[in-house]
Design an enzyme around this catalytic site. Structure first.
Site, PDB file in Angstrom:
ATOM      1  N   ASP A 132       0.911  -1.138   0.069  1.00  0.00           N
ATOM      2  CA  ASP A 132      -0.127  -0.087  -0.036  1.00  0.00           C
ATOM      3  C   ASP A 132       1.074   1.310  -0.097  1.00  0.00           C
ATOM      4  O   ASP A 132       0.598   2.183  -0.881  1.00  0.00           O
ATOM      5  CB  ASP A 132      -0.829  -0.051   1.332  1.00  0.00           C
ATOM      6  CG  ASP A 132      -1.942  -0.960   1.138  1.00  0.00           C
ATOM      7  OD1 ASP A 132      -2.259  -1.751   0.275  1.00  0.00           O
ATOM      8  OD2 ASP A 132      -2.295  -1.634   2.203  1.00  0.00           O
TER       9      ASP A 132
HETATM   10  P1  NAP Z   1       0.797  -4.062   3.083  1.00  0.00           P
HETATM   11  O1  NAP Z   1       0.145  -3.003   2.252  1.00  0.00           O
HETATM   12  O2  NAP Z   1      -0.070  -4.592   4.082  1.00  0.00           O
HETATM   13  O3  NAP Z   1       1.465  -5.238   2.334  1.00  0.00           O
HETATM   14  C1  NAP Z   1       2.279  -6.358   2.906  1.00  0.00           C
HETATM   15  C2  NAP Z   1       2.800  -7.040   1.804  1.00  0.00           C
HETATM   16  O4  NAP Z   1       3.731  -8.073   2.197  1.00  0.00           O
HETATM   17  C3  NAP Z   1       1.580  -8.085   0.910  1.00  0.00           C
HETATM   18  O5  NAP Z   1       1.338  -7.429  -0.112  1.00  0.00           O
HETATM   19  C4  NAP Z   1       2.059  -9.542   1.144  1.00  0.00           C
HETATM   20  O6  NAP Z   1       2.148  -9.868  -0.268  1.00  0.00           O
HETATM   21  C5  NAP Z   1       3.705  -8.880   1.380  1.00  0.00           C
HETATM   22  N1  NAP Z   1       4.203 -10.123   2.233  1.00  0.00           N
HETATM   23  C6  NAP Z   1       3.549 -10.552   3.624  1.00  0.00           C
HETATM   24  N2  NAP Z   1       4.353 -11.583   3.933  1.00  0.00           N
HETATM   25  C7  NAP Z   1       5.683 -11.749   3.337  1.00  0.00           C
HETATM   26  C8  NAP Z   1       6.700 -12.363   3.284  1.00  0.00           C
HETATM   27  N3  NAP Z   1       6.862 -13.420   4.366  1.00  0.00           N
HETATM   28  N4  NAP Z   1       7.630 -12.399   2.437  1.00  0.00           N
HETATM   29  C9  NAP Z   1       7.538 -11.456   1.542  1.00  0.00           C
HETATM   30  N5  NAP Z   1       6.244 -10.383   1.500  1.00  0.00           N
HETATM   31  C10 NAP Z   1       5.328 -10.673   2.150  1.00  0.00           C
HETATM   32  O7  NAP Z   1       2.017  -3.460   3.874  1.00  0.00           O
HETATM   33  P2  NAP Z   1       2.586  -1.649   3.883  1.00  0.00           P
HETATM   34  O8  NAP Z   1       2.942  -1.514   2.405  1.00  0.00           O
HETATM   35  O9  NAP Z   1       3.675  -1.936   5.010  1.00  0.00           O
HETATM   36  O10 NAP Z   1       1.380  -0.997   4.171  1.00  0.00           O
HETATM   37  C11 NAP Z   1       1.092  -0.869   5.442  1.00  0.00           C
HETATM   38  C12 NAP Z   1      -0.504  -1.008   5.631  1.00  0.00           C
HETATM   39  O11 NAP Z   1      -0.919  -1.253   6.535  1.00  0.00           O
HETATM   40  C13 NAP Z   1      -1.401   0.090   5.083  1.00  0.00           C
HETATM   41  O12 NAP Z   1      -2.455   0.264   4.421  1.00  0.00           O
HETATM   42  C14 NAP Z   1      -1.476   0.865   6.523  1.00  0.00           C
HETATM   43  O13 NAP Z   1      -2.396   1.863   6.506  1.00  0.00           O
HETATM   44  C15 NAP Z   1      -1.817  -0.136   7.352  1.00  0.00           C
HETATM   45  N6  NAP Z   1      -1.659  -0.411   8.755  1.00  0.00           N
HETATM   46  C16 NAP Z   1      -0.595   0.547   9.292  1.00  0.00           C
HETATM   47  C17 NAP Z   1      -0.136   0.507  10.561  1.00  0.00           C
HETATM   48  C18 NAP Z   1       0.928   1.097  11.047  1.00  0.00           C
HETATM   49  O14 NAP Z   1       0.792   1.921  12.145  1.00  0.00           O
HETATM   50  N7  NAP Z   1       1.981   1.085  10.530  1.00  0.00           N
HETATM   51  C19 NAP Z   1      -1.181  -0.301  11.552  1.00  0.00           C
HETATM   52  C20 NAP Z   1      -2.131  -1.317  11.089  1.00  0.00           C
HETATM   53  C21 NAP Z   1      -2.315  -1.028   9.434  1.00  0.00           C
HETATM   54  P3  NAP Z   1       2.083 -11.602  -0.358  1.00  0.00           P
HETATM   55  O15 NAP Z   1       1.133 -12.049   0.558  1.00  0.00           O
HETATM   56  O16 NAP Z   1       1.868 -11.772  -1.753  1.00  0.00           O
HETATM   57  O17 NAP Z   1       3.521 -11.999   0.118  1.00  0.00           O
END
Ligand code: NAP
Length: 461
Positions: A384
């Site tokens: 994201d």
């Molecule tokens: P993300 O959008 O959740 O994407 C994480 C990606 O990691 C997924 O597409 C997944 O794809 C991949 N993944 C998962 N396990 C993996 C592994 N073992 N090896 C390789 N890839 C792996 O993460 P982000 O870009 O960090 O964005 C964070 C999101 O979480 C935002 O939408 C944010 O608003 C939300 N959020 C943030 C917080 C905060 O405070 N930081 C808290 C809660 C929610 P695959 O499954 O294909 O591997």
């Protein structure tokens, strides 16, 4: 309050303030934790010296039970800390609600329920109860035990705020006439239901901000509890908690380019984005050998870590990669998005654990202007936070959220296991771009393979 207790409370309040100050820098964060724990130990010690305490038996039993529940909770993996925080807030809210309830009936019996006391008890119970169920709901959404999608219906905000308004009016009525004791349990039930309704329409992607808001509600209920118990340290600590939670929520809203009302009432994540999500599109995939060659031929590499790095626990492999590239004179930076991962500072903690030098970490606003000159953007389990639709697709649920402009680098290497979406549940154009190569697999294993190529016979330069 004895003089010794007063002195311990004063030192404890100073330690809490210093802890918040030190928490704002990675290199002083550990000191902040020690200071906060020390402050809390002094606060508990000072309270146990209270002359009113005649028997320690119940306190001992409660502390033992708390330890039994708290110890396993402290062992959860880092990725589960946000839901653990939601649970802690639920317990904090429940404690405030229970103390307020006990004090209401005690003071009512003893004829000591003044208007001021009733007003703070009502405030404490309403805030405590809504924080309790709100915290449980937030923890459930983060743990995906309940749907992360926003649950909405017509007139939702009117229903929710009528409930809260009714609880507040009943509270005011009790201030007027505290003997109308039937109203007290009604206030509790209304506040508990309001906590559920408050979180129901909020999507999973907004939970981190909501957790931070709940933190500030829990702080405010602690302030009210401080007035009820006439404990000045509780008032100070609650105010610090309430204010810092609120400031953090505002910082997070700013990082996502969202207003507070949009986060709380916007039902973010309800609309499914663009039509492209269902189209069949192709991606280019690469091997560890290709990646090693690309990286060694680069002058500048920006690593963008995300939630997947945390899941894979790949931070130490990332450190090995950093060493290998730095050894070759390649400029390596880490671009950290404020909401990457699942909690504020998630990536910073992991990178610090792997001893990545702090001066290699750059913030989104500083790195974005440089991205068009960067040779390779290495996206490790981030989705994201590098999704260009946040900039380009007005229909996307994350439209307007600032992202790290990985797509503007000369070449993008993206590591993930599949084409599954990230937290917001939407497709990512970055993976289909002409300048993107996908490295499919678990982040730890893939980076391990790349490092092997760089350190062994596969390396080229
Ligand atoms: P993300 O959008 O959740 O994407 C994480 C990606 O990691 C997924 O597409 C997944 O794809 C991949 N993944 C998962 N396990 C993996 C592994 N073992 N090896 C390789 N890839 C792996 O993460 P982000 O870009 O960090 O964005 C964070 C999101 O979480 C935002 O939408 C944010 O608003 C939300 N959020 C943030 C917080 C905060 O405070 N930081 C808290 C809660 C929610 P695959 O499954 O294909 O591997």
């Amino acid at each position: 309050m004895s003089q010794a207790t007063g002195l311990l409370y004063l030192v404890s309040a100073a330690l809490f303030i210093l802890a918040l100050r030190w928490m704002s820098q990675p290199d002083t964060a550990k000191r902040a934790v020690v200071s906060a724990v020390g402050g809390m130990a002094l606060a508990v010690g000072g309270t146990l010296l209270h002359p009113e305490i005649v028997t320690y038996k119940w306190i001992g039993i409660a502390a033992a039970l708390g330890f039994l529940v708290g110890f396993p909770l402290s062992r959860v993996p880092l990725t589960a800390v946000p839901e653990r925080t939601g649970l802690s807030q639920a317990f904090g809210g429940m404690a405030a609600g229970l103390v307020g309830t006990a004090k209401y009936y005690l003071w009512l019996d003893q004829g000591e329920l003044t208007s001021f006391r009733m007003a703070v008890v009502a405030g404490e119970v309403i805030l405590g109860c809504l924080t309790c169920t709100g915290g449980l709901m937030a923890a459930g959404k983060l743990a995906e035990v309940i749907t992360t999608r926003p649950v909405t219906y017509k007139g939702q905000n009117i229903v929710s705020f009528t409930l809260l308004g009714t609880a507040a009016v009943l509270g005011a009525w009790l201030v007027w006439d505290p003997t109308q004791s039937w109203a007290f349990p009604v206030i509790i039930v209304l506040a508990l239901i309001f906590g559920v309704l408050l979180i129901l329409p909020i999507g999973g992607a907004d939970m981190p901000t909501v957790i931070s808001f709940l933190n500030s509600y829990a702080g405010l209920s602690a302030v009210a509890m401080g007035f009820v118990l006439e404990n000045y340290l509780l008032i100070t600590a609650g105010a610090l908690d309430g204010a810092s939670g609120f400031v953090l929520s505002l910082i997070m809203c700013k990082a996502m380019n969202r207003s507070v009302t949009n986060v709380l009432f916007g039902a973010f994540g309800a609309v499914q984005a663009s039509a492209q999500a269902t189209e069949q599109r192709t991606v280019k995939s690469a091997t560890a050998v290709d990646a090693a060659e690309l990286l060694t031929n680069a002058d500048s590499v920006v690593i963008i870590p995300g939630y997947g790095m945390a899941v894979a626990q790949a931070q130490h492999r990332v450190r090995d990669l950093f060493d290998q590239l730095s050894k070759r004179g390649i400029d390596v930076k880490f671009a950290v998005h404020p909401v990457a991962g699942r909690m504020p500072g998630h990536m910073n903690v992991l990178l610090a654990e792997a001893d990545i030098p702090y001066d290699r970490l750059v913030e989104m606003d500083d790195v974005n202007p440089e991205m068009p000159q960067v040779d390779v953007a290495l996206v490790i389990g981030a989705n994201d936070v590098v999704n260009p639709s946040a900039r380009t697709d007005a229909k996307s649920p994350i439209y307007g959220m600032p992202i790290i402009d990985a797509d503007k680098a000369h070449t993008v290497l993206a590591i993930k296991r599949s084409m599954n979406p990230g937290f917001a549940g939407i497709d990512n154009d970055l993976y289909y771009a002409n300048n993107t190569l996908m490295l499919f697999g678990d982040a730890k294993a893939v980076i391990g393979d790349v490092v092997k190529q760089l350190s062994g016979d596969g390396a080229t330069h």
